[in-house]
Scaffold this active site. Sequence first.
Site, PDB file in Angstrom:
ATOM      1  N   ARG A 114      16.164   8.626   0.737  1.00 30.36           N
ATOM      2  CA  ARG A 114      14.726   8.349   0.828  1.00 30.36           C
ATOM      3  C   ARG A 114      14.379   7.147  -0.050  1.00 30.36           C
ATOM      4  NH1 ARG A 114      10.239  12.905  -0.758  1.00 30.36           N
ATOM      5  NH2 ARG A 114      10.928  12.477  -2.889  1.00 30.36           N
ATOM      6  N   CYS A 180       1.459  -1.908   5.827  1.00 32.26           N
ATOM      7  CA  CYS A 180       1.076  -0.830   4.898  1.00 32.26           C
ATOM      8  C   CYS A 180       1.819  -1.036   3.580  1.00 32.26           C
ATOM      9  CB  CYS A 180       1.421   0.518   5.504  1.00 32.26           C
ATOM     10  SG  CYS A 180       1.219   1.850   4.337  1.00 32.26           S
ATOM     11  N   GLY A 184       8.297   1.834   2.144  1.00 29.66           N
ATOM     12  CA  GLY A 184       9.453   1.490   1.316  1.00 29.66           C
ATOM     13  C   GLY A 184      10.355   0.460   1.982  1.00 29.66           C
ATOM     14  N   GLY A 186      13.668   0.298   1.742  1.00 32.11           N
ATOM     15  CA  GLY A 186      14.921   0.866   2.257  1.00 32.11           C
ATOM     16  C   GLY A 186      14.858   1.242   3.725  1.00 32.11           C
ATOM     17  N   TYR A 194       8.393  -4.984  11.068  1.00 28.59           N
ATOM     18  CA  TYR A 194       7.568  -6.076  11.605  1.00 28.59           C
ATOM     19  C   TYR A 194       6.201  -5.980  10.941  1.00 28.59           C
ATOM     20  CZ  TYR A 194       4.252  -3.238  14.084  1.00 28.59           C
ATOM     21  OH  TYR A 194       3.232  -2.366  14.342  1.00 28.59           O
ATOM     22  N   ASN A 478      11.570   2.507  13.786  1.00 28.39           N
ATOM     23  CA  ASN A 478      10.720   2.749  12.618  1.00 28.39           C
ATOM     24  C   ASN A 478       9.468   3.561  12.959  1.00 28.39           C
ATOM     25  OD1 ASN A 478      12.101   1.858  10.425  1.00 28.39           O
ATOM     26  ND2 ASN A 478      11.234  -0.198  10.400  1.00 28.39           N
ATOM     27  N   TYR A 479       9.219   3.773  14.262  1.00 23.49           N
ATOM     28  CA  TYR A 479       8.177   4.736  14.641  1.00 23.49           C
ATOM     29  C   TYR A 479       8.897   6.026  15.054  1.00 23.49           C
ATOM     30  CZ  TYR A 479       4.673   0.977  14.678  1.00 23.49           C
ATOM     31  OH  TYR A 479       3.830  -0.048  14.324  1.00 23.49           O
TER      32      TYR A 479
HETATM   33  P1  FDA Z   1      11.854   6.735   4.245  1.00 20.93           P
HETATM   34  O1  FDA Z   1      12.250   6.778   2.834  1.00 20.93           O
HETATM   35  O2  FDA Z   1      11.177   7.934   4.810  1.00 20.93           O
HETATM   36  O3  FDA Z   1      13.093   6.334   5.129  1.00 20.93           O
HETATM   37  C1  FDA Z   1      13.041   6.155   6.527  1.00 20.93           C
HETATM   38  C2  FDA Z   1      14.461   6.251   7.101  1.00 20.93           C
HETATM   39  O4  FDA Z   1      15.309   5.292   6.493  1.00 20.93           O
HETATM   40  C3  FDA Z   1      15.139   7.599   6.856  1.00 20.93           C
HETATM   41  O5  FDA Z   1      16.024   7.864   7.901  1.00 20.93           O
HETATM   42  C4  FDA Z   1      15.921   7.359   5.588  1.00 20.93           C
HETATM   43  O6  FDA Z   1      17.009   8.232   5.411  1.00 20.93           O
HETATM   44  C5  FDA Z   1      16.368   5.930   5.769  1.00 20.93           C
HETATM   45  N1  FDA Z   1      16.496   5.242   4.493  1.00 20.93           N
HETATM   46  C6  FDA Z   1      15.507   5.051   3.587  1.00 20.93           C
HETATM   47  N2  FDA Z   1      15.962   4.343   2.563  1.00 20.93           N
HETATM   48  C7  FDA Z   1      17.257   4.076   2.818  1.00 20.93           C
HETATM   49  C8  FDA Z   1      18.263   3.383   2.099  1.00 20.93           C
HETATM   50  N3  FDA Z   1      18.002   2.829   0.931  1.00 20.93           N
HETATM   51  N4  FDA Z   1      19.499   3.307   2.626  1.00 20.93           N
HETATM   52  C9  FDA Z   1      19.775   3.885   3.808  1.00 20.93           C
HETATM   53  N5  FDA Z   1      18.863   4.561   4.519  1.00 20.93           N
HETATM   54  C10 FDA Z   1      17.612   4.656   4.038  1.00 20.93           C
HETATM   55  N6  FDA Z   1       6.684  -0.095  10.372  1.00 20.93           N
HETATM   56  C11 FDA Z   1       6.622  -1.423  10.698  1.00 20.93           C
HETATM   57  O7  FDA Z   1       7.625  -1.974  11.179  1.00 20.93           O
HETATM   58  N7  FDA Z   1       5.480  -2.129  10.473  1.00 20.93           N
HETATM   59  C12 FDA Z   1       4.385  -1.570   9.914  1.00 20.93           C
HETATM   60  O8  FDA Z   1       3.378  -2.236   9.713  1.00 20.93           O
HETATM   61  C13 FDA Z   1       4.436  -0.188   9.555  1.00 20.93           C
HETATM   62  N8  FDA Z   1       3.362   0.441   8.998  1.00 20.93           N
HETATM   63  C14 FDA Z   1       3.457   1.752   8.605  1.00 20.93           C
HETATM   64  C15 FDA Z   1       2.381   2.384   7.983  1.00 20.93           C
HETATM   65  C16 FDA Z   1       2.484   3.706   7.586  1.00 20.93           C
HETATM   66  C17 FDA Z   1       1.323   4.368   6.898  1.00 20.93           C
HETATM   67  C18 FDA Z   1       3.676   4.432   7.820  1.00 20.93           C
HETATM   68  C19 FDA Z   1       3.783   5.869   7.414  1.00 20.93           C
HETATM   69  C20 FDA Z   1       4.747   3.814   8.439  1.00 20.93           C
HETATM   70  C21 FDA Z   1       4.654   2.480   8.835  1.00 20.93           C
HETATM   71  N9  FDA Z   1       5.726   1.847   9.457  1.00 20.93           N
HETATM   72  C22 FDA Z   1       5.623   0.518   9.803  1.00 20.93           C
HETATM   73  C23 FDA Z   1       6.972   2.557   9.717  1.00 20.93           C
HETATM   74  C24 FDA Z   1       7.965   2.315   8.586  1.00 20.93           C
HETATM   75  O9  FDA Z   1       8.524   1.019   8.708  1.00 20.93           O
HETATM   76  C25 FDA Z   1       9.110   3.323   8.675  1.00 20.93           C
HETATM   77  O10 FDA Z   1       8.608   4.612   8.567  1.00 20.93           O
HETATM   78  C26 FDA Z   1      10.145   3.066   7.600  1.00 20.93           C
HETATM   79  O11 FDA Z   1      11.368   3.639   7.963  1.00 20.93           O
HETATM   80  C27 FDA Z   1       9.692   3.590   6.271  1.00 20.93           C
HETATM   81  O12 FDA Z   1      10.581   3.264   5.258  1.00 20.93           O
HETATM   82  P2  FDA Z   1      10.543   4.158   3.930  1.00 20.93           P
HETATM   83  O13 FDA Z   1      11.625   3.683   3.050  1.00 20.93           O
HETATM   84  O14 FDA Z   1       9.161   4.195   3.415  1.00 20.93           O
HETATM   85  O15 FDA Z   1      10.822   5.565   4.545  1.00 20.93           O
END
Ligand code: FDA
Length: 568
Positions: A114, A180, A184, A186, A194, A478-479
């Site tokens: 995460r 947003c 994160g 990652g 995007y 990513n969705y």
């Molecule tokens: P999170 O930690 O939940 O990880 C998502 C996935 O990636 C999981 O499968 C996780 O295991 C894996 N992962 C995370 N970190 C990793 C690492 N270091 N190494 C390997 N695997 C890893 N998308 C977009 O393209 N443009 C946008 O503008 C937006 N806007 C947006 C707004 C809001 C409010 C949300 C909730 C989501 C978006 N998204 C988006 C979607 C977003 O890009 C997508 O949910 C990402 O995967 C989120 O990354 P996080 O690290 O936050 O998520």
Amino acid sequence: MLTTRPTFVSVGFFFLFLSLPLSTLSQPSMSSVYDSFLKCLSEKTKTPQSQIAKIVFSQSNPSYTSVLRAYIRNARFNKSSTPKPTIIITPLSESHVSAAVLCSKPLDFVFKIRSGGHDYDGLSYISDKPFFILDLSNLRDVSVDIAEQTAWISAGATLGEVYYHIWEKSKVLGFPAGVCPTVGVGGHLSGAGYGNMLRKFGLTADHFIDAKMVDVNGAVLDRKAMGEDLFWAISGGGGGSFGVVLGYKVKLVPVPATVTVFRVEQLMAAGAVDMVHKWQFVGPKTDKNLFMRMLIQPVTRNKVKTIRATVVALYLGKADDVVSLLSKELPELALKKENCTEMTWFQSALWWDNRVNATQTDPKVFLDRNLDSSSPGKRKSDYVETEIPRSGIVSLFNKMIELGKIGLVFNPYGGRMAEIAEDATPFPHRNMLFKIQYSVNWKESSPELEKGYLNQAKVLHSFMTGFVSKNPRGAYLNYRDVDIGVNDHGEDSYKEGEVYGRMYFGKNFDRLVKIKTAVDPGNFFRNEQSIPTLPIAKRTGVPEQGTAKRWSGAGGATVVASVLLHVI
Ligand code: FDA
């Protein structure tokens, strides 16, 4: 099949365990897993156990719940009934990450990774099998090199932090990532990413220069060490299938000193059908400097249900120019200068984050991590290849009025997106007109209402079948959307993976599977929608690394083993 059991589980203890009530065993079992894991981490990192214990949280740790919840960004998965990890690890260094991988490998726990916790279906922090979470939120360095116009950004940083650190050093450099700020790095970057500069600069992943990741052997690899195949795979093929991404080196992009934003709404009675219909011919084809997102939502006005269409836009230039452009190309929008606000690119990022007074907002709000304001929600996605006819827009609006809650977001492609080859990164949907996001959030906690909202998403997705891409129907990784298929990682893992994998990656799925099979043949890095390995029979030419049978074909037996180990 069960040879990978941890050595600390003896057969005798296993039968003793079966004869005892679960309640008497769950506590000691958790603590023995925790103790063994801690000992291993301490040995591998050469750190005293008392020190390393500060980054490893068992369920009995008083901070466990706050650490878990800090990065749950969908309240649908923040319930007492949501499955919880046995252990959460919050590394402070690369060596902690390597050790966490090595110490988790012998244990049959699913290893969830995460970063920002924004996965729409919670895959980074939930599992229906016993699991650990590796939470990278402490690895958040962002280092910007103005001379090179590059930045190294760590997986645990948020996009807001990335934008802030660029802004600190330059007012005319930016980065084309999501809108947003709490998302994160990652997950977002590894899944392509995007934002509102995609028509000018393409995807976030189009700007990677280098990367760092920890592989299944605990080795820290940069681009040179991992090779071009693996680098390609983590440039849009999704986190969680290939290793732990530590960060990316990215190329920054030039942004003008002044940009323009605007938001214009129209209801059906004022011509929203024609405006949305025409938008399809303009949004994906107009000047690359213009990104016009379309939001379509059911609303009630004067007790009558209708549809509101809202264009939210970023123009990389001055207000006069965009008003003049759209008076010719999209007069249906009736854009006026007073609808527009000129500001810096960084301020536009604040504006897109719904900061009403973006030009007066303290940039430091993008460093704020204490935003526990997520509501329950669901997302799905689709791609549109040819314009939806006017009659289709009318029927869509009627369907949305009937459903009552779910909204749609159209994100126009074209411009730079269409200039990049479909196999340049794992993301294949380069030539689409626009992407659709299905979006529903709610406040109520009633399970019945939740079921109803989730159903609205499915019904509308099904309704759109005739209007969207086919063979395969596309989806954006990513969705995240588990409705399009999940993987049990048993005998049918490849077949199951192909269902969602082709929707996310099209033909690029085949290359991703080969890379996955070569770098992680034992499928340690897996989640409900990860890239599967090739079935054993098809592995000719793919180097074996000894653990391939562990998951492929192990099916139920392995799952049973892992469930028992969790309880022991
Ligand atoms: P999170 O930690 O939940 O990880 C998502 C996935 O990636 C999981 O499968 C996780 O295991 C894996 N992962 C995370 N970190 C990793 C690492 N270091 N190494 C390997 N695997 C890893 N998308 C977009 O393209 N443009 C946008 O503008 C937006 N806007 C947006 C707004 C809001 C409010 C949300 C909730 C989501 C978006 N998204 C988006 C979607 C977003 O890009 C997508 O949910 C990402 O995967 C989120 O990354 P996080 O690290 O936050 O998520």
